[in-house]
Design a protein around this motif. Structure first.
Motif, PDB file in Angstrom:
ATOM      1  N   CYS A   1     -45.106  42.975  -0.112  1.00 23.27           N
ATOM      2  CA  CYS A   1     -44.911  44.612   0.643  1.00 23.27           C
ATOM      3  C   CYS A   1     -44.391  44.673   2.074  1.00 23.27           C
ATOM      4  O   CYS A   1     -44.284  43.368   2.372  1.00 23.27           O
ATOM      5  CB  CYS A   1     -46.397  45.066   0.591  1.00 23.27           C
ATOM      6  N   GLY A   2     -43.963  45.766   2.475  1.00 24.64           N
ATOM      7  CA  GLY A   2     -43.383  45.787   3.820  1.00 24.64           C
ATOM      8  C   GLY A   2     -42.101  46.296   3.725  1.00 24.64           C
ATOM      9  O   GLY A   2     -41.620  47.355   3.056  1.00 24.64           O
ATOM     10  N   GLN A   3     -41.089  45.965   4.662  1.00 25.33           N
ATOM     11  CA  GLN A   3     -40.000  46.289   4.490  1.00 25.33           C
ATOM     12  C   GLN A   3     -38.876  45.309   4.973  1.00 25.33           C
ATOM     13  O   GLN A   3     -39.173  43.928   5.252  1.00 25.33           O
ATOM     14  CB  GLN A   3     -39.865  47.291   5.829  1.00 25.33           C
ATOM     15  N   VAL A   4     -37.671  45.252   4.404  1.00 27.71           N
ATOM     16  CA  VAL A   4     -36.908  46.555   3.707  1.00 27.71           C
ATOM     17  C   VAL A   4     -36.780  46.111   2.290  1.00 27.71           C
ATOM     18  O   VAL A   4     -36.176  45.086   2.034  1.00 27.71           O
ATOM     19  CB  VAL A   4     -35.488  46.661   4.305  1.00 27.71           C
ATOM     20  N   THR A   5     -37.026  47.181   1.348  1.00 31.34           N
ATOM     21  CA  THR A   5     -36.949  46.752   0.038  1.00 31.34           C
ATOM     22  C   THR A   5     -35.730  46.292  -0.291  1.00 31.34           C
ATOM     23  O   THR A   5     -35.779  45.251  -1.027  1.00 31.34           O
ATOM     24  CB  THR A   5     -37.374  48.235  -0.777  1.00 31.34           C
ATOM     25  N   GLU A   6     -34.671  47.255  -0.139  1.00 28.77           N
ATOM     26  CA  GLU A   6     -33.375  46.512  -0.808  1.00 28.77           C
ATOM     27  C   GLU A   6     -32.757  45.293   0.127  1.00 28.77           C
ATOM     28  O   GLU A   6     -31.735  44.846  -0.210  1.00 28.77           O
ATOM     29  CB  GLU A   6     -32.311  47.877  -0.583  1.00 28.77           C
ATOM     30  N   GLN A   7     -33.569  44.678   1.068  1.00 24.46           N
ATOM     31  CA  GLN A   7     -33.078  43.782   1.658  1.00 24.46           C
ATOM     32  C   GLN A   7     -34.258  42.610   1.755  1.00 24.46           C
ATOM     33  O   GLN A   7     -34.168  41.812   0.757  1.00 24.46           O
ATOM     34  CB  GLN A   7     -32.725  43.958   3.231  1.00 24.46           C
ATOM     35  N   CYS A   8     -34.713  42.503   2.823  1.00 21.25           N
ATOM     36  CA  CYS A   8     -35.944  41.301   2.739  1.00 21.25           C
ATOM     37  C   CYS A   8     -36.895  41.299   1.559  1.00 21.25           C
ATOM     38  O   CYS A   8     -37.097  40.071   1.104  1.00 21.25           O
ATOM     39  CB  CYS A   8     -36.584  41.535   4.230  1.00 21.25           C
TER      40      CYS A   8
ATOM     41  N   ALA B   1     -41.122  49.712   2.246  1.00 19.18           N
ATOM     42  CA  ALA B   1     -40.206  50.931   2.860  1.00 19.18           C
ATOM     43  C   ALA B   1     -38.660  50.441   2.889  1.00 19.18           C
ATOM     44  O   ALA B   1     -38.275  49.284   2.574  1.00 19.18           O
ATOM     45  CB  ALA B   1     -40.545  50.866   4.379  1.00 19.18           C
ATOM     46  N   SER B   2     -37.798  51.653   2.812  1.00 14.88           N
ATOM     47  CA  SER B   2     -36.666  51.347   2.655  1.00 14.88           C
ATOM     48  C   SER B   2     -35.770  52.105   3.625  1.00 14.88           C
ATOM     49  O   SER B   2     -36.171  53.061   4.225  1.00 14.88           O
ATOM     50  CB  SER B   2     -36.290  51.777   1.090  1.00 14.88           C
ATOM     51  N   ILE B   3     -34.585  51.668   3.637  1.00 13.13           N
ATOM     52  CA  ILE B   3     -33.388  52.513   4.500  1.00 13.13           C
ATOM     53  C   ILE B   3     -32.622  53.413   3.684  1.00 13.13           C
ATOM     54  O   ILE B   3     -32.388  54.522   3.893  1.00 13.13           O
ATOM     55  CB  ILE B   3     -32.531  51.584   5.287  1.00 13.13           C
ATOM     56  N   HIS B   4     -32.328  52.768   2.308  1.00 14.58           N
ATOM     57  CA  HIS B   4     -31.434  53.799   1.454  1.00 14.58           C
ATOM     58  C   HIS B   4     -32.135  53.966   0.123  1.00 14.58           C
ATOM     59  O   HIS B   4     -32.440  52.857  -0.500  1.00 14.58           O
ATOM     60  CB  HIS B   4     -30.023  53.066   1.186  1.00 14.58           C
TER      61      HIS B   4
END
Length: 189
Positions: A124-131, A154-157
């Motif tokens: 869980c955490g951030q960023v979905t589309e990266q880390c 959480a995501s940026i995009h």
């Protein structure tokens, strides 16, 4: 995790949530992070109640002399302390400092999970589309089961986050569910 196939030891890994939100794309990330914090509060609380290891894997903000306590203090002193305070590590939490996207890349996490007997990680955490995406891939490569609560990342995009979640599920065999569906089981006491 339900059923006998899911009796392997679990760990909850909280990725990059100790954050100052003083970086590129922070203005896009912060609203998404704000939405997931209450979900993380519940998820972390349920993991702790069930004696499931809670491991924070966090960027070092490029400060190579930092330790986890300093990272938490820096984030709490920042302008978004309300996003950190409810989910900050407690005295029983474990902490791995990372420098790149994956929670495994040149960190002791693989060894820590092995020592704990963990065979399945809840990311869980951030960023979905990266880390989160790269960490799920590295967990899959290490033959670990992966669950990603889609309402706890959480995501940026958002469109890239949706694609990343689909990739995790389809290509890595990750279980993508709502956080409420994550069953940490009874305490191991």
């Amino acid at each position: 995790m339900t059923g006998s196939a899911d009796t392997r030891k679990l760990a909850l890994v909280v990725i990059d949530m100790i954050n100052t939100y003083d970086h590129e794309d922070a203005e896009l990330l912060e609203p998404s992070a704000r939405r997931v914090v209450p979900v993380l509060v519940d998820l972390i609380g349920r993991a702790r109640e069930a004696d499931v290891p809670v491991i924070y894997a966090n960027d070092n903000f490029g400060s190579w002399r930092s330790h986890h306590g300093e990272l938490v203090e820096t984030a709490l002193a920042g302008s978004h302390a309300e996003l950190i305070e409810p989910i900050k590590p407690d005295d029983d939490s474990l902490f791995v400092v990372k420098a790149r996207h994956s929670i495994f890349y040149e960190t002791p996490l693989s060894y820590l999970l092995w020592k704990l007997g963990v065979r399945h990680v809840v990311l869980c955490g951030q960023v979905t589309e990266q880390c989160v995406l790269y960490s799920a891939l590295d967990a899959h490569i290490r033959h670990l089961g992966v669950t990603v609560p889609d309402d706890a990342v959480a995501s940026i995009h958002p469109h890239l986050a949706e694609a990343a979640l689909e990739m995790m599920e389809r290509n890595m065999g990750a279980r993508v569910v709502a956080a409420k569906a994550v069953d940490f089981g009874p305490p191991s006491r």
